[in-house]
Design a protein around this motif. Structure first.
Motif, PDB file in Angstrom:
ATOM      1  N   PRO A 114       0.805  -1.229   0.000  1.00 34.27           N
ATOM      2  CA  PRO A 114       0.000   0.000   0.000  1.00 34.27           C
ATOM      3  C   PRO A 114       0.839   1.280   0.000  1.00 34.27           C
ATOM      4  CG  PRO A 114       0.026  -0.996   2.177  1.00 34.27           C
ATOM      5  CD  PRO A 114       0.713  -1.962   1.267  1.00 34.27           C
TER       6      PRO A 114
ATOM      7  N   ILE B 153       1.375   5.324   1.132  1.00 33.26           N
ATOM      8  CA  ILE B 153       1.030   6.311   2.161  1.00 33.26           C
ATOM      9  C   ILE B 153       0.310   7.477   1.474  1.00 33.26           C
ATOM     10  CG2 ILE B 153       2.008   8.013   3.764  1.00 33.26           C
ATOM     11  CD1 ILE B 153       4.242   5.975   4.346  1.00 33.26           C
TER      12      ILE B 153
ATOM     13  N   ILE C 208      -1.861   4.554  10.536  1.00 32.61           N
ATOM     14  CA  ILE C 208      -2.753   3.695   9.749  1.00 32.61           C
ATOM     15  C   ILE C 208      -4.119   3.607  10.422  1.00 32.61           C
ATOM     16  CG2 ILE C 208      -3.094   1.340   8.888  1.00 32.61           C
ATOM     17  CD1 ILE C 208      -0.051   1.149   8.709  1.00 32.61           C
TER      18      ILE C 208
ATOM     19  N   SER D 173      -7.399  -0.449   5.077  1.00 30.60           N
ATOM     20  CA  SER D 173      -6.837   0.656   5.863  1.00 30.60           C
ATOM     21  C   SER D 173      -6.073   1.628   4.959  1.00 30.60           C
ATOM     22  CB  SER D 173      -5.870   0.089   6.905  1.00 30.60           C
ATOM     23  OG  SER D 173      -4.824  -0.594   6.254  1.00 30.60           O
TER      24      SER D 173
ATOM     25  N   ALA E  39       2.301   8.917  -2.078  1.00 28.75           N
ATOM     26  CA  ALA E  39       3.719   9.068  -2.417  1.00 28.75           C
ATOM     27  C   ALA E  39       4.575   8.033  -1.701  1.00 28.75           C
ATOM     28  CB  ALA E  39       4.216  10.479  -2.088  1.00 28.75           C
TER      29      ALA E  39
ATOM     30  N   GLU F  64      12.776   7.225   6.047  1.00 31.19           N
ATOM     31  CA  GLU F  64      11.337   7.390   5.883  1.00 31.19           C
ATOM     32  C   GLU F  64      10.629   7.529   7.228  1.00 31.19           C
ATOM     33  OE1 GLU F  64      13.074   4.748   5.128  1.00 31.19           O
ATOM     34  OE2 GLU F  64      12.943   4.274   2.988  1.00 31.19           O
TER      35      GLU F  64
ATOM     36  N   ARG G 120       7.209   0.539  11.363  1.00 30.30           N
ATOM     37  CA  ARG G 120       8.469   0.977  10.752  1.00 30.30           C
ATOM     38  C   ARG G 120       9.009   2.122  11.598  1.00 30.30           C
ATOM     39  NH1 ARG G 120       8.664   3.395   4.716  1.00 30.30           N
ATOM     40  NH2 ARG G 120       7.724   5.193   5.760  1.00 30.30           N
TER      41      ARG G 120
HETATM   42  O1  TXA Z   1       8.673   9.118   4.751  1.00 31.86           O
HETATM   43  C1  TXA Z   1       7.881   8.449   4.081  1.00 31.86           C
HETATM   44  O2  TXA Z   1       6.973   7.787   4.600  1.00 31.86           O
HETATM   45  C2  TXA Z   1       8.059   8.479   2.547  1.00 31.86           C
HETATM   46  C3  TXA Z   1       7.801   9.895   2.076  1.00 31.86           C
HETATM   47  C4  TXA Z   1       7.792  10.016   0.578  1.00 31.86           C
HETATM   48  O3  TXA Z   1       6.634  10.401   2.640  1.00 31.86           O
HETATM   49  N1  TXA Z   1       7.213   7.503   1.938  1.00 31.86           N
HETATM   50  C5  TXA Z   1       7.455   6.156   2.043  1.00 31.86           C
HETATM   51  O4  TXA Z   1       6.555   5.358   1.364  1.00 31.86           O
HETATM   52  O5  TXA Z   1       8.382   5.690   2.662  1.00 31.86           O
HETATM   53  P1  TXA Z   1       6.836   3.831   1.006  1.00 31.86           P
HETATM   54  O6  TXA Z   1       5.701   3.450   0.144  1.00 31.86           O
HETATM   55  O7  TXA Z   1       8.190   3.697   0.439  1.00 31.86           O
HETATM   56  O8  TXA Z   1       6.713   3.069   2.368  1.00 31.86           O
HETATM   57  C6  TXA Z   1       5.448   2.940   2.978  1.00 31.86           C
HETATM   58  C7  TXA Z   1       5.452   1.819   3.992  1.00 31.86           C
HETATM   59  C8  TXA Z   1       5.468   0.464   3.324  1.00 31.86           C
HETATM   60  O9  TXA Z   1       6.272  -0.405   4.097  1.00 31.86           O
HETATM   61  C9  TXA Z   1       4.009   0.049   3.367  1.00 31.86           C
HETATM   62  O10 TXA Z   1       3.849  -1.340   3.377  1.00 31.86           O
HETATM   63  C10 TXA Z   1       3.520   0.714   4.652  1.00 31.86           C
HETATM   64  O11 TXA Z   1       4.254   1.908   4.748  1.00 31.86           O
HETATM   65  N2  TXA Z   1       2.087   1.035   4.580  1.00 31.86           N
HETATM   66  C11 TXA Z   1       1.496   2.019   3.872  1.00 31.86           C
HETATM   67  N3  TXA Z   1       0.156   1.980   4.014  1.00 31.86           N
HETATM   68  C12 TXA Z   1      -0.110   0.946   4.844  1.00 31.86           C
HETATM   69  C13 TXA Z   1      -1.306   0.368   5.357  1.00 31.86           C
HETATM   70  N4  TXA Z   1      -2.509   0.822   5.049  1.00 31.86           N
HETATM   71  N5  TXA Z   1      -1.183  -0.700   6.167  1.00 31.86           N
HETATM   72  C14 TXA Z   1       0.037  -1.183   6.478  1.00 31.86           C
HETATM   73  N6  TXA Z   1       1.194  -0.697   6.022  1.00 31.86           N
HETATM   74  C15 TXA Z   1       1.128   0.361   5.222  1.00 31.86           C
END
Ligand code: TXA
Ligand code: MG
Length: 340
Positions: A63, A65, A100, A117, A141, A180, A195
């Motif tokens: 997913p 963010i 989340i 979510s 993003a 991140e 994370r």
């Molecule tokens: O700092 C950050 O968060 C950066 C900047 C660009 O804002 N974005 C980022 O996005 O690191 P990404 O997609 O590289 O990492 C997002 C993490 C992933 O491990 C994803 O699985 C988790 O967050 N994640 C996102 N939405 C989720 C959800 N609904 N449920 C569980 N995990 C989620």
């Protein structure tokens, strides 16, 4: 996939408008945030989401963010929001915290990787905030790297990964935080840290009980369930082999010198520590845990620019932002630590 002559844009009012316009039209662009550069598109537009996944080569179940520019957007996008969410938003937003919560139907399943979510974050980087606000949309993003590579912390690094795949990257300088955002979900009596980031477990513990998810410090076994799909995937890997060493800097340098690999680099805190080098190549990445976090991804990419065969790091102390440093390094090293 459409081919682009990708532009590297300087930070100006005009270019911020241009990027916001691209997002409005369903295109995706590279934007700076205080954590890392992100590949930004409208979170409500399935076509934009497809473009994000395909430019990154990202697995569809991971997913994205969703970034917002105003607190009032939370209720348009999510429901059953715990009170604690607002307390944490008050303290840490705008900033490097992703929370989340249950999504509303307005968020396409493609954006949430099929989950019910959504992760919400309000960044504080002024260029990110302005682009989000001017686009008029919540903005999905992920980090602006090709899937599996270290996240980009400069516009140039993002440009290198995304050249030809997107219309533009706008330059907002070197990312201040460099790793991140912290990602949390809510439990009945607290939060689960999925994370780690600059907002640390200790910071969150001032507000509530913090459960540290299994995947933060170790590799999840094959069929182990995780709330955060991103934890399953190989991550942050440069071409150079990353090795974490549990010992002193001197012991690490002795160890490297015995290996007789002239393209191996010791990554050390500062040039003072270079006194214990045994003639090997080295890079410095900062004295404090904060500085090391800021420079980590840049250093991983630097190792590749130098055609390093290996990069040796000392095992970081896991307190504060050290847990985030450890979490990224252990993944880059394939979860192995060398201890003599
Ligand atoms: O700092 C950050 O968060 C950066 C900047 C660009 O804002 N974005 C980022 O996005 O690191 P990404 O997609 O590289 O990492 C997002 C993490 C992933 O491990 C994803 O699985 C988790 O967050 N994640 C996102 N939405 C989720 C959800 N609904 N449920 C569980 N995990 C989620
Ligand atoms: Mg990422």
């Amino acid at each position: 996939m459409q081919k682009f002559d990708t532009m590297l844009l300087e930070n100006s009012e005009e270019n911020i408008d241009y990027c916001a316009d691209l997002i409005k039209k369903g295109e995706v662009v590279g934007i700076p945030t205080e954590t890392v550069y992100g590949l930004a598109g409208s979170a409500l537009c399935e076509d934009a989401i497809d473009k994000i996944f395909s430019a990154k080569g990202r697995p569809q179940d991971n997913p994205l963010i969703v970034h917002i520019g105003q607190l009032s957007q939370v209720e348009q996008l999510a429901q059953n929001i715990p009170k604690l969410f607002y307390e944490l938003a008050e303290e840490f937003w705008p900033g490097p915290l992703t929370m989340i919560v249950e999504k509303k139907d307005i968020i396409p399943n493609k954006t949430s990787g099929g989950l019910s979510s959504v992760g919400l974050r309000m960044p504080y980087h002024p260029v990110a905030l302005e682009i989000i606000r001017r686009s008029g949309f919540p903005v999905a993003a992920p980090s602006g790297n090709v899937s599996g590579a270290p996240s980009p912390t400069t516009a140039r690094d993002m440009f290198e990964d995304m050249q030809g795949k997107i219309p533009a990257v706008i330059d907002g300088g070197f990312c201040n935080i460099g790793i991140e955002s912290t990602v949390i979900s809510f439990e009945k009596d607290g939060v689960r840290l999925l994370r780690p980031g600059l907002v640390s477990a200790e910071d969150l513990a001032e507000f509530t009980t913090v459960y540290i998810d299994n995947g933060v410090e170790q590799k999840l076994s094959h069929n182990e369930k995780t709330i955060s799909p991103g934890m399953k995937y190989k991550h942050y890997s440069p071409k150079a082999k990353i090795i974490i060493f549990d010992g002193t800097c001197e012991e690490m340098c002795n160890y490297i010198s015995e290996k007789n690999d002239e393209n191996a680099y010791a990554v050390i805190a500062n040039s003072d520590e270079s006194k214990v080098l045994k003639g090997q190549k080295f890079l410095t990445f900062g004295d404090s845990l904060e500085e090391q976090a800021k420079n980590l991804f840049f250093t991983l990419r630097e190792l590749d620019r130098l055609s390093a065969s290996k990069g040796y790091f000392l095992l970081p102390n896991k307190s504060g932002v050290g847990l985030a440093l450890f979490n990224r390094l252990i993944r880059a090293a394939g979860f192995k630590v060398v201890k003599l």
